[in-house]
Design a protein around this motif. Structure first.
Motif, short mmCIF file in Angstrom:
data_model
loop_
_atom_site.label_atom_id
_atom_site.label_comp_id
_atom_site.label_asym_id
_atom_site.label_seq_id
_atom_site.Cartn_x
_atom_site.Cartn_y
_atom_site.Cartn_z
N ALA A 1 0.82 -1.21 0.00
CA ALA A 1 0.00 0.00 0.00
C ALA A 1 0.85 1.26 0.00
CB ALA A 1 -0.93 0.00 1.21
N TYR A 2 2.15 1.12 0.22
CA TYR A 2 3.03 2.29 0.19
C TYR A 2 3.02 2.94 -1.19
CZ TYR A 2 7.36 4.91 -0.28
OH TYR A 2 8.28 5.89 -0.56
N TRP A 3 3.00 2.13 -2.23
CA TRP A 3 3.02 2.68 -3.58
C TRP A 3 1.71 3.37 -3.91
CZ3 TRP A 3 7.81 2.78 -4.65
CH2 TRP A 3 8.66 1.75 -4.24
N LEU A 4 0.61 2.91 -3.33
CA LEU A 4 -0.65 3.62 -3.48
C LEU A 4 -0.60 4.95 -2.75
CD1 LEU A 4 -3.61 3.59 -4.44
CD2 LEU A 4 -4.20 2.43 -2.30
N LEU A 5 0.11 4.96 -1.61
CA LEU A 5 0.26 6.20 -0.86
C LEU A 5 1.07 7.23 -1.64
CD1 LEU A 5 -0.40 7.44 1.95
CD2 LEU A 5 1.79 6.57 2.72
N ARG A 6 2.04 6.78 -2.40
CA ARG A 6 2.89 7.71 -3.15
C ARG A 6 2.21 8.27 -4.39
NH1 ARG A 6 8.14 8.38 -2.14
NH2 ARG A 6 7.62 10.29 -3.29
N THR A 7 1.06 7.69 -4.76
CA THR A 7 0.35 8.27 -5.91
C THR A 7 -0.31 9.59 -5.56
OG1 THR A 7 -1.64 7.00 -5.33
CG2 THR A 7 -0.09 5.99 -6.89
N GLY A 8 -0.47 9.89 -4.28
CA GLY A 8 -1.05 11.15 -3.86
C GLY A 8 0.01 12.24 -3.75
N PRO A 9 -0.42 13.44 -3.46
CA PRO A 9 0.54 14.57 -3.35
C PRO A 9 1.26 14.55 -2.00
CG PRO A 9 -1.69 15.34 -2.97
CD PRO A 9 -1.81 13.89 -3.32
N ILE A 10 1.95 13.48 -1.73
CA ILE A 10 2.67 13.32 -0.46
C ILE A 10 4.10 12.95 -0.77
CG2 ILE A 10 2.76 12.08 1.74
CD1 ILE A 10 -0.20 11.51 1.45
N SER A 11 5.03 13.65 -0.19
CA SER A 11 6.45 13.39 -0.43
C SER A 11 6.97 12.33 0.54
CB SER A 11 7.25 14.68 -0.29
OG SER A 11 7.17 15.17 1.05
N ALA A 12 8.14 11.82 0.21
CA ALA A 12 8.77 10.84 1.10
C ALA A 12 9.11 11.46 2.44
CB ALA A 12 10.03 10.27 0.43
N GLN A 13 9.46 12.74 2.45
CA GLN A 13 9.77 13.41 3.70
C GLN A 13 8.55 13.45 4.62
OE1 GLN A 13 11.26 17.38 3.21
NE2 GLN A 13 11.33 17.81 5.39
N GLN A 14 7.39 13.75 4.08
CA GLN A 14 6.17 13.80 4.88
C GLN A 14 5.80 12.41 5.43
OE1 GLN A 14 3.59 15.52 1.95
NE2 GLN A 14 3.90 17.61 2.71
N ILE A 15 6.05 11.37 4.64
CA ILE A 15 5.74 10.02 5.11
C ILE A 15 6.64 9.64 6.28
CG2 ILE A 15 5.75 7.58 4.45
CD1 ILE A 15 4.96 8.43 1.65
N VAL A 16 7.94 9.92 6.16
CA VAL A 16 8.88 9.57 7.23
C VAL A 16 8.57 10.38 8.49
CG1 VAL A 16 11.30 9.66 7.89
CG2 VAL A 16 10.67 8.85 5.63
#
Length: 442
Positions: free
Chosen positions: A279-294
């Protein structure tokens, strides 16, 4: 031939056994024929009573627990009871029992206290009175309340289970569709507070909701509380009459507290990103950067590790009667450990994620998890080394460094500056490593 310590421990056991044997031979000449089945019946009722109580509680739990939440409630109760037993055993201070075993008189008194509970309303007391009366050839009154209690519990569990399963079967045959409320609901207060931190805060609130829904996840928080309780009881039980040695030990044990925090973080912080799975790759399809996820993972785990570290640091310092300087250093080191260790766990977990892991527990025992544990312990030791000079001055020379004056020296100021830089750089660089590696995955 055994060791001297082993012979010293067995000597009071042998003496007590011989005294008990002589007492039994004198008070119980010959058992009557009806005493044997009565003893067996008493033993069966003693073990049947808790079985009936457990069955009754299980059926009551199914009746009163929210729909679909029986597993969560039962898991929480099981963890709480287990943690309570561990805490109670440690609070009894087993080392004191070992010391009493060296003296036959004290050991015999201890056995008498265990053999004859003070309250006459406990089922084990009824069972012991019944068996002892049968051994002396008479019927004791303890058999009657034990029989009533056991039969009552088993009958109540059977009746309630019959009613519960009948109602459950009738509800299972009901094919009506539940009505859904289409009215939109406003976010809760906690969700509003997390959303003020931006997309990362919203993701952290999502992780919190997912954790609370999974009993295998939130039950670990109860284990953390039990672990901290056992640690604090163990620290308080250590007899240290010399103030200087007590102060040094109170400062050194901060490294062990960091190791406990890292043990919690390796289960919560290190696999935080890997539990997203595919589901991480589904999360990256949105306007969310890797910095915000971490950062969202960091925000979600930090309250747990920070609370655990501060509670252990403050309570252990107060229980060991440490001075104001060591108390303040305990707070500062615990604060630094929580931030850096949590960031280190999230960052290393994001740098080497395992999205194909079947169980979050296997992520922590990977090579990356072991490296994280080693680095966390090294950082805890580094914090102690940075503030070792003012801590040693306040412990060994309290006449020269009263109150907080040891922190006002050159070594104290440099140590505080070094701890601040280590906290800021350790937290920032660890998180930065995580989101840069995540960007490289794409």
């Amino acid at each position: 031939m055994g060791s001297p310590t082993g012979r010293n421990i067995l000597r009071p056991l042998k003496s007590t056994f011989l005294r008990t044997q002589r007492h039994l031979n004198a008070s119980c000449p010959v058992l009557k024929i009806w005493a044997y089945p009565l003893m067996v019946l008493t033993a069966l009722m003693t073990f049947a009573a808790p079985v009936g109580l457990g069955a009754l509680l299980a059926v009551l739990l199914m009746r009163v627990a929210p729909v679909g939440r029986v597993r969560e409630v039962s898991t929480g109760l099981g963890v709480l009871i287990s943690a309570g037993l561990v805490y109670a055993i440690r609070a009894l201070r087993p080392e004191v029992l070992i010391q009493k075993m060296q003296d036959p008189a004290q050991f015999e008194t201890l056995l008498k206290n265990f053999a004859s509970p003070s309250s006459p309303f406990l089922p084990p007391v009824w069972a012991s009175q019944s068996i002892w009366g049968a051994a002396q050839g008479r019927l004791d009154w303890g058999l009657l309340p034990l029989l009533i209690l056991t039969v009552g519990l088993l009958a109540a569990a059977t009746a309630l289970a019959t009613r519960a399963y009948q109602d459950g079967w009738a509800r299972a045959l009901d094919s009506s569709t539940p009505r859904l409320d289409p009215t939109p609901r406003r976010g809760s207060l906690m969700e509003t507070l997390f959303s003020r931190l931006g997309p990362g805060g919203s993701l952290a609130y999502k992780d919190l909701r997912v954790t609370l829904r999974d009993p295998t996840q939130w039950s670990q928080l109860l284990v953390v509380v039990a672990l901290a309780g056992v640690y604090l009881v163990s620290v308080k039980a250590v007899p240290i009459p010399i103030p200087q040695f007590r102060g040094i030990l109170g400062y050194v044990q901060l490294a062990f507290q960091g190791f406990i925090v890292s043990g919690v973080a390796v289960r919560l912080a290190f696999p935080a990103l890997s539990t997203e799975a595919k589901a991480y790759w589904l999360l990256r399809t949105g306007p969310i950067s890797a910095q915000q996820i971490v950062l969202s993972k960091f925000y979600g785990v930090l309250p747990v590790t920070l609370t655990l570290g501060l509670v252990m640091g403050i309570v252990s310092a107060q229980s060991m009667d440490l001075g104001p300087t060591l108390l303040l250093l305990s707070v500062l080191v615990s604060f630094s450990n929580a931030f850096v260790i949590t960031a280190l766990g999230v960052g290393l977990g994001a740098a080497a994620p395992k999205f194909d892991a079947d169980n979050p527990a296997e992520i922590g025992v990977s090579p990356g998890g072991l490296a994280f544990m080693g680095l966390s312990l090294a950082y805890s030791v580094l914090c102690l080394l940075l503030l070792a000079r003012p801590a040693a001055g306040s412990v060994l020379r309290p006449d020269l460094f009263p109150s907080l004056s040891a922190l006002a020296t050159v070594e104290g100021v440099l140590g505080l500056i070094g701890l601040t830089l280590a906290t800021v750089l350790g937290t920032w660089l660890s998180l930065r490593l995580g989101w840069r590696r995540l960007d490289a995955l794409e």
